[in-house]
Design an enzyme around this catalytic site. Structure first.
Site, short mmCIF file in Angstrom:
data_model
loop_
_atom_site.label_atom_id
_atom_site.label_comp_id
_atom_site.label_asym_id
_atom_site.label_seq_id
_atom_site.Cartn_x
_atom_site.Cartn_y
_atom_site.Cartn_z
N ASP A 8 45.50 83.78 6.75
CA ASP A 8 45.23 85.18 6.41
C ASP A 8 45.40 86.04 7.67
O ASP A 8 45.88 85.57 8.71
CB ASP A 8 43.86 85.34 5.72
CG ASP A 8 42.68 85.14 6.67
OD1 ASP A 8 42.89 84.91 7.89
OD2 ASP A 8 41.53 85.22 6.19
N CYS A 65 42.17 80.33 8.50
CA CYS A 65 41.60 81.66 8.27
C CYS A 65 40.58 81.89 9.38
O CYS A 65 40.67 81.27 10.43
CB CYS A 65 41.02 81.80 6.87
SG CYS A 65 39.63 80.72 6.47
N THR A 67 37.31 81.18 9.58
CA THR A 67 36.49 79.98 9.78
C THR A 67 37.21 78.69 9.40
O THR A 67 36.73 77.60 9.73
CB THR A 67 35.23 80.06 8.91
OG1 THR A 67 35.65 80.17 7.53
CG2 THR A 67 34.36 81.25 9.28
N GLY A 70 37.12 79.20 3.89
CA GLY A 70 37.58 79.80 2.64
C GLY A 70 38.97 79.30 2.24
O GLY A 70 39.20 78.93 1.09
N HIS A 98 40.76 57.50 6.90
CA HIS A 98 39.85 57.04 5.84
C HIS A 98 39.99 57.84 4.55
O HIS A 98 39.83 57.28 3.47
CB HIS A 98 38.39 57.14 6.32
CG HIS A 98 38.06 56.17 7.40
ND1 HIS A 98 36.79 56.01 7.89
CD2 HIS A 98 38.85 55.30 8.10
CE1 HIS A 98 36.80 55.08 8.84
NE2 HIS A 98 38.04 54.66 9.00
N HIS A 133 39.49 51.79 1.84
CA HIS A 133 39.36 53.23 1.62
C HIS A 133 40.01 53.69 0.31
O HIS A 133 39.68 54.75 -0.20
CB HIS A 133 39.96 54.01 2.79
CG HIS A 133 39.34 53.65 4.09
ND1 HIS A 133 38.02 53.91 4.38
CD2 HIS A 133 39.83 53.00 5.17
CE1 HIS A 133 37.74 53.46 5.58
NE2 HIS A 133 38.82 52.89 6.08
C1 RB5 Z 1 38.17 87.24 6.68
O1 RB5 Z 1 37.42 88.25 7.25
C2 RB5 Z 1 37.39 85.95 6.64
O2 RB5 Z 1 36.36 86.04 5.70
C3 RB5 Z 1 38.30 84.79 6.34
O3 RB5 Z 1 39.30 84.72 7.30
C4 RB5 Z 1 37.68 83.41 6.32
O4 RB5 Z 1 36.90 83.19 7.45
C5 RB5 Z 1 36.99 83.00 5.09
O5 RB5 Z 1 36.53 81.87 4.93
#
Ligand code: RB5
Length: 147
Positions: A8, A65, A67, A70, A98, A133
């Protein structure tokens, strides 16, 4: 070997760096991610990566993304996709050996480019071990099939 990549708006720079890195390792990249930093929705790109891997268009997927969470949840909704979302190389390595993961995700707001490269190395350079596995990986598919 082909890698489907997706991202993203939060991960354009890291996607570009990792794309160049995996290409330097000899992989072909199909870029499903955005190349714009304008706000967009990570599920769109997670699904694209997941579908490319599940259909066989790509051998593996790497999705980024903010984190990694998502976009990983989105990719993992596609049948046949097993996602590893991680911030360090050990889990990436073991997820291949695994769990036979086929999509790797991480967060551009969590790790830097050098850590991302180490994670990618461990993930791409280690093979699924099969054996004991396989029964467990089969059970993952059974969960999926139960809906
Ligand atoms: C975008 O602001 C952020 O929510 C997205 O990149 C991600 O971290 C979602 O899991």
């Amino acid at each position: 070997m082909k890698i489907a990549m997706g991202n993203d708006h939060s991960a354009v720079e890291l996607k570009n760096a990792i794309q160049a890195y995996v290409e330097s390792k000899g992989y072909e990249v199909i870029n499903f991610g955005t190349d714009s930093t304008e706000s967009c929705d990570y599920p769109v790109y997670g699904e694209k990566v997941g579908r490319a891997v599940a259909s066989g268009e790509a051998d593996y997927g790497i999705a980024i993304c903010g984190t990694g969470i998502g976009i990983g949840i989105a990719a993992g909704k596609v049948k046949g996709v097993r996602v590893c979302t991680c911030s360090e190389p050990y889990s990436a390595r073991l997820s291949r050996m695994h769990n036979n993961t086929n999509v790797l995700t991480f967060g551009a707001r969590v790790i830097g480019v050098e850590m991302a490269k180490m994670i990618v190395d461990e993930w791409l350079d280690n093979a699924y071990e099969g054996g004991r596995h396989q029964r467990r990986v089969d059970q993952l598919a059974e969960i999926e099939n139960r809906g």
